[in-house]
Structure formats: structure tokens, C-alpha cells
Design an enzyme around this catalytic site. Structure first.
Site, PDB file in Angstrom:
ATOM      1  N   TYR A 113       0.824  -1.220   0.000  1.00 27.61           N
ATOM      2  CA  TYR A 113       0.000   0.000   0.000  1.00 27.61           C
ATOM      3  C   TYR A 113       0.856   1.268   0.000  1.00 27.61           C
ATOM      4  CZ  TYR A 113      -4.402  -2.436   0.298  1.00 27.61           C
ATOM      5  OH  TYR A 113      -5.493  -3.206  -0.008  1.00 27.61           O
ATOM      6  N   GLU A 122      -8.580  -7.417   4.446  1.00 26.22           N
ATOM      7  CA  GLU A 122      -7.731  -8.458   3.835  1.00 26.22           C
ATOM      8  C   GLU A 122      -7.075  -9.302   4.933  1.00 26.22           C
ATOM      9  OE1 GLU A 122      -5.416  -6.028   1.065  1.00 26.22           O
ATOM     10  OE2 GLU A 122      -7.331  -5.373   0.218  1.00 26.22           O
TER      11      GLU A 122
HETATM   12  C1  HEM Z   1      -6.217   2.254  -1.327  1.00 32.68           C
HETATM   13  C2  HEM Z   1      -5.550   1.546  -2.225  1.00 32.68           C
HETATM   14  C3  HEM Z   1      -6.186   0.701  -3.273  1.00 32.68           C
HETATM   15  C4  HEM Z   1      -7.380   0.856  -3.928  1.00 32.68           C
HETATM   16  C5  HEM Z   1      -8.393   1.962  -3.749  1.00 32.68           C
HETATM   17  C6  HEM Z   1      -7.524  -0.247  -4.861  1.00 32.68           C
HETATM   18  C7  HEM Z   1      -8.613  -0.431  -5.696  1.00 32.68           C
HETATM   19  C8  HEM Z   1      -8.798  -1.530  -6.504  1.00 32.68           C
HETATM   20  C9  HEM Z   1      -9.979  -1.789  -7.285  1.00 32.68           C
HETATM   21  C10 HEM Z   1     -11.212  -0.897  -7.370  1.00 32.68           C
HETATM   22  C11 HEM Z   1      -9.802  -2.960  -7.917  1.00 32.68           C
HETATM   23  C12 HEM Z   1     -10.810  -3.650  -8.863  1.00 32.68           C
HETATM   24  C13 HEM Z   1     -11.704  -4.548  -8.044  1.00 32.68           C
HETATM   25  C14 HEM Z   1     -12.775  -5.224  -8.875  1.00 32.68           C
HETATM   26  O1  HEM Z   1     -13.796  -4.599  -9.191  1.00 32.68           O
HETATM   27  O2  HEM Z   1     -12.603  -6.380  -9.207  1.00 32.68           O
HETATM   28  C15 HEM Z   1      -8.497  -3.451  -7.564  1.00 32.68           C
HETATM   29  C16 HEM Z   1      -7.923  -4.598  -8.063  1.00 32.68           C
HETATM   30  C17 HEM Z   1      -6.580  -4.862  -7.931  1.00 32.68           C
HETATM   31  N1  HEM Z   1      -5.686  -4.246  -7.086  1.00 32.68           N
HETATM   32 FE1  HEM Z   1      -6.065  -2.693  -5.880  1.00 32.68          FE
HETATM   33  N2  HEM Z   1      -6.424  -1.033  -4.778  1.00 32.68           N
HETATM   34  C18 HEM Z   1      -5.585  -0.510  -3.837  1.00 32.68           C
HETATM   35  C19 HEM Z   1      -4.367  -1.013  -3.433  1.00 32.68           C
HETATM   36  C20 HEM Z   1      -3.699  -2.014  -4.096  1.00 32.68           C
HETATM   37  C21 HEM Z   1      -2.365  -2.447  -3.781  1.00 32.68           C
HETATM   38  C22 HEM Z   1      -1.502  -1.950  -2.638  1.00 32.68           C
HETATM   39  C23 HEM Z   1      -2.030  -3.410  -4.700  1.00 32.68           C
HETATM   40  C24 HEM Z   1      -0.724  -4.150  -4.825  1.00 32.68           C
HETATM   41  C25 HEM Z   1       0.237  -3.764  -5.599  1.00 32.68           C
HETATM   42  C26 HEM Z   1      -3.187  -3.598  -5.569  1.00 32.68           C
HETATM   43  C27 HEM Z   1      -3.286  -4.491  -6.611  1.00 32.68           C
HETATM   44  C28 HEM Z   1      -4.457  -4.799  -7.270  1.00 32.68           C
HETATM   45  C29 HEM Z   1      -4.536  -5.842  -8.283  1.00 32.68           C
HETATM   46  C30 HEM Z   1      -3.393  -6.700  -8.788  1.00 32.68           C
HETATM   47  C31 HEM Z   1      -5.875  -5.884  -8.692  1.00 32.68           C
HETATM   48  C32 HEM Z   1      -6.495  -6.756  -9.795  1.00 32.68           C
HETATM   49  C33 HEM Z   1      -6.305  -6.007 -11.082  1.00 32.68           C
HETATM   50  C34 HEM Z   1      -6.931  -6.643 -12.285  1.00 32.68           C
HETATM   51  O3  HEM Z   1      -7.523  -7.721 -12.195  1.00 32.68           O
HETATM   52  O4  HEM Z   1      -6.846  -6.018 -13.345  1.00 32.68           O
HETATM   53  N3  HEM Z   1      -4.169  -2.730  -5.172  1.00 32.68           N
HETATM   54  N4  HEM Z   1      -7.915  -2.560  -6.688  1.00 32.68           N
END
Ligand code: HEM
Ligand SMILES: Cc1cc2nc3c(=O)[nH]c(=O)nc-3n(C[C@H](O)[C@H](O)[C@H](O)COP(=O)(O)OP(=O)(O)OC[C@H]3O[C@@H](n4cnc5c(N)ncnc54)[C@H](O)[C@@H]3O)c2cc1C
Length: 410
Positions: A98, A140
Site C-alpha cells: 500500500y 484483507e
Molecule cells: C487504497 C488503495 C487501493 C485501492 C483503492 C484499490 C482499488 C482496486 C480496485 C477498485 C480494484 C478492482 C476490483 C474489482 O472490481 O474487481 C483493484 C484490483 C486490484 N488491485 Fe487494488 N487497490 C488498492 C491497493 C492495491 C495495492 C496496494 C495493490 C498491490 C500492488 C493492488 C493491486 C491490485 C490488483 C493486482 C488488482 C487486480 C487487477 C486486475 O484484475 O486487473 N491494489 N484494486
């Protein structure tokens, strides 16, 4: 809760941030991957990056969270956070990541908004970011600990023991566990992430709904090959359908997903289109295995019967349930050889279809299909909280946030 000082700053700058958030999200991902190319190996989905859907989902979620902090601080968008947390956990996201995301996101905000990002503005949005991040990290942590794993240990090897052609485009895989570590069974409706090594040496994760109740040793999922017409073919679905066979070992996460069968005894109505039937098949299988006596309705839309995946298993489960019925809609005409309760020609029309009172509704299928069905249900007086839906990609709809900006909702 936002501090009073940050609240007024976020209120004043939300329109500017919201107007530019898609650009910020695009700039953020480019900057993040330049500095951390390893995140594109086994973590981020490059198909979603190419299509821009993940950028839109991230932007939409931050805008929705900030709006909720201002407008309904006592009620944060639980469903939004829960969906993201389950997706993150299915990918083994760690709390320390994060900070990395924060640094690149705030670089992008400053890069796009320029001098408007005074130290005061940066501090206020920093507070928004960490409120959201801590909410996600906490959820998580709960998801990992409920399964007795750490982010690094959500993955398990499974051997393919059956590969079953379902339809011209859909293939079902049955896998068997091949290590001794404890594997908790899935809840009805959940998915796993399958992490595939691609021919260019990069790993690519994709989610697949489980289509049968678990016995702790076997899992089943069904994959629709994504055919590109003017775009590339889907890379993981094509690899799975064409090249993975019996005896091959797949790396799969433990099951996650927040769209699960409500076990409080209400009737259930499953409404699916095409490959969207997969979570419904999983839920029906759990109900049949448990000998449920609940009133169950499955309404499924497809091109024709030959295109209807998992139809034999589904009909078996429906017929095994004493209070279940099933109707199908076929675009190419209303012929059926299945033991269903109703066959309709054309696209699904709930019209004056009798729906059980007080039911829980589960939707899955193409976005326009789910949007039409949800509107029809709301029009029939069904309360929004009774309707759950699964999106096979980043959620660009966010229908659960009735009061928030719904990016990409058209
Ligand atoms: C406050 C911080 C964060 C927010 C607001 C956020 C938001 C999101 C959202 C909205 C999704 C799509 C969920 C869905 O509808 O399926 C997502 C997926 C994902 N997030 Fe985050 N995220 C955050 C932090 C992180 C962090 C720290 C990582 C790690 C590097 C990360 C990695 C991912 C990955 C790999 C996916 C799946 C992407 C895909 O399938 O294309 N996120 N996140
Ligand atoms: C919770 C959940 C459950 C799911 N359950 C199932 C299930 O049970 N069964 C199932 O079949 N699927 C399911 N999915 C969808 C699945 O995860 C994959 O998204 C799907 O298999 C497509 O993956 P792919 O790698 O084949 O396609 P990708 O390669 O990711 O391509 C996706 C799209 O992006 C386009 N694209 C890719 N690269 C480019 C480019 N460079 N330029 C322009 N466009 C591009 C492709 O043409 C395609 O339209 C689920 C998804 C989720 C989130």
C-alpha cells in the site's frame, strides 16, 4: 472519519480530482509499472490494463470512497470495499504494497493537477488514501486469517484430472489437490484466481467461479474462450482451453469472493446470461448437496441450448431440489430437450413472471444484461439490498453505490 480540516479541503477539491481521476489513474499505473515491472508478473492483469478497465475501476473506487466520506461518513461503501478486498486477497496483496501504491498515486496526482496540489491539499487526500487503505488492509487481514494463510501462501498446486468440453467455446476443468496443506472448502458462489505462466514467461492471474460444491479434494471451474474479433483473443482463456490438459498442474488461490449464497433461509432467484451461469451452478450444487428445501428459481438466458454451459449438471441439481424450477430464454428460438419448467424464445423478459416474495437475487452475465434485469427487478419493487451481482472483470458498474458517481455505467 476525515478530520475537520481535511474535510473542507477534500470537499473543495473533489470536483477537480473527480474530473481528472481517470487521467490520474492512467498516469499512476504507467509510473508504477515503470518502477516495478515485477508487478506485471503474476499480479496485475495485462488484458484489463490494455482495455483500461482496471484504471477506471481504481479511479471510480477512490472517487466513491471520498464521496462517501463527505456525504455518509457513518456508512462507508462496504460492498465496494469488500469486493476489492476479496479480489486483493485472491491475489495475495500484502499490506506493505500500500505504501508503494500510495507513492505512485500521489506522484500522479501532483503530475496531473500541478500547482493546485498545495501541501494542504496533498495532506487532505493523503488522509483519504490511508482511510481507504487501512479499511482494505483490515478486511484483507481478516480474510487471510480466516483461512489460516499469509498473503504469500494463498497459492496451491492442483492437478487437472478431467477436461470436459461443455459447448463450442466453454471447457470445464476438474482439478485435484496435490499437497497436504489444509484447504478450506469454498462458500457457494466464490471464485479462485488461476495464475498461468504465459508463453512469454510472464505469469497472468485470472478469476474463475467454482462450479461445483467442494469435497476438499476436488474443485471444478468452467472457462469460456474469449474470441477477439477486432481485438486479440483472450490470452489465459485460450491457453487454458487449447493447451492445458489432464495431468498438468495449475497454480490456484484459495477461494474468495463476496457474492455468496445468503444462508438465512430466504428463497433464492438466480438470473444468468451465458457464461455468467458459472457461479449459479456452484450455488445450485451446494444447495443440492445440502438437500435444501428452499424455493429456488433459475432463470438463464443464452443463444441456444447448445451454447448453455453446464446444462446437464444444472438440470440434475434443479431436479434433485424439491422446490426448484428453471426457465430458459434462447435468442435463437425456444427449443429445448432439457427437463426445464419453461422455454422462452428471445432475450430474457421478466414481464409478469411470478417471483417469490422476500427472495434474494443473484445476477451474473454481461453488464447490459445485468443492468436491464436489475432495473426490471427494482421496477417490480425488489429492494436493492436483496440483489447481489458478480462482474467478470473490474466492476465498472458499482450499482451498490446508488448515491455515488457510477463511472462507466452506460
Ligand atoms: C487504497 C488503495 C487501493 C485501492 C483503492 C484499490 C482499488 C482496486 C480496485 C477498485 C480494484 C478492482 C476490483 C474489482 O472490481 O474487481 C483493484 C484490483 C486490484 N488491485 Fe487494488 N487497490 C488498492 C491497493 C492495491 C495495492 C496496494 C495493490 C498491490 C500492488 C493492488 C493491486 C491490485 C490488483 C493486482 C488488482 C487486480 C487487477 C486486475 O484484475 O486487473 N491494489 N484494486
Ligand atoms: C470474479 C470473477 C469470476 C469469473 N468467473 C469466470 C468463469 O467462471 N468463467 C469464465 O470463463 N470467466 C470468468 N471470469 C473472467 C476471467 O477471469 C477472464 O477475465 C476471462 O477468462 C478472459 O481472460 P483472458 O486472459 O482470456 O482475456 P484477456 O487476455 O484478459 O483479454 C480480455 C479482453 O481484453 C482484450 N485485450 C487484451 N489485450 C488487448 C490489447 N493489447 N488491446 C486491446 N484489447 C486487448 C481482449 O480482446 C479481450 O476482449 C471471471 C472474472 C471474475 C473477475
Amino acid at each position: 472519519m476525515l478530520s475537520d480540516r481535511s474535510r473542507s479541503v477534500v470537499q473543495a477539491t473533489l470536483p477537480a480530482v473527480a474530473d481528472n481521476i481517470e487521467t490520474i489513474a492512467q498516469r499512476f499505473y504507467r509510473h508504477l509499472f515503470d518502477a516495478h515491472p515485477e508487478l506485471l508478473d503474476g499480479l496485475f492483469n495485462r488484458g484489463n490494463q490494455a482495455e483500461g478497465s482496471q484504471q477506471t475501476a481504481l479511479a471510480g473506487s477512490v472517487a466513491a470512497f471520498a464521496t462517501a466520506l463527505l456525504e455518509t461518513p457513518e456508512q462507508l461503501p462496504e460492498q465496494l470495499l469488500s469486493r476489492i478486498a476479496h479480489k486483493h486477497a485472491s491475489l495475495g496483496i500484502r499490506p506493505d504494497q500500500y505504501q508503494t501504491v500510495h507513492d505512485h498515486l500521489f506522484w500522479a496526482i501532483a503530475d496531473v493537477l500541478g500547482a493546485a496540489v498545495t501541501p494542504e491539499v496533498a495532506a487532505a487526500w493523503d488522509e483519504v488514501y490511508w482511510l481507504m487503505a487501512f479499511a482494505l488492509v483490515n478486511q484483507e487481514r481478516g480474510l487471510y486469517s480466516a483461512r489460516g494463510v499469509r498473503p504469500e501462501t494463498v497459492w496451491r498446486p492442483w492437478r487437472v484430472i478431467e477436461k470436459i468440453p461443455e459447448t463450442q467455446d466453454v471447457t470445464t476443468f476438474v482439478v485435484e489437490r496435490i499437497d497436504d496443506r489444509l484447504v478450506k472448502s469454498s462458500l457457494p458462489g466464490q471464485y479462485v484466481t488461476v495464475n498461468m505462466l504465459m508463453p512469454d514467461g510472464v505469469r497472468q492471474p485470472r478469476q474463475y467461479s467454482l462450479t461445483r460444491a467442494d469435497d476438499g479434494r476436488h474443485r471444478q471451474f468452467s472457462v469460456k474462450r474469449v474470441r477477439g474479433t477486432d481485438k486479440p483473443d483472450g490470452e489465459v482463456s485460450t491457453l487454458l482451453c487449447d493447451s492445458v490438459g489432464v495431468g498438468d498442474v495449475l497454480t490456484m488461490s484459495l477461494p474468495f469472493g463476496d457474492v455468496v449464497l445468503d444462508d438465512s433461509g430466504h428463497p433464492a432467484v438466480f438470473i444468468s446470461g451465458g457464461i455468467g451461469v458459472t457461479p449459479m451452478a456452484g450455488m445450485l450444487s451446494h444447495l443440492a448437496q445440502a438437500g435444501s428445501r428452499l424455493p429456488i428459481t433459475l432463470l438463464h438466458a443464452d443463444l441456444d441450448e447448445q451454447s448453455f454451459p453446464l446444462r446437464q449438471q444444472i438440470v440434475r441439481d434443479i431436479r434433485a431440489l424439491p422446490n426448484a424450477r428453471m426457465h430458459v430464454w434462447y435468442e435463437r428460438g425456444g427449443d429445448s430437450r432439457l427437463a426445464v419448467d419453461g422455454v422462452h424464445s428471445g432475450t430474457m423478459d421478466l414481464g409478469d413472471f411470478t417471483l417469490p416474495p422476500d427472495a434474494g437475487y443473484y445476477l451474473c452475465g454481461p453488464l447490459p444484461f445485468m443492468q436491464a434485469v436489475r432495473s426490471a427487478l427494482l421496477g417490480r419493487g425488489v429492494a436493492p439490498r436483496r440483489i447481489q451481482y458478480e462482474v467478470f472483470g473490474p466492476d465498472l458498474w458499482q450499482a451498490d453505490l446508488d448515491t455515488s458517481p457510477s463511472l462507466g455505467s452506460t
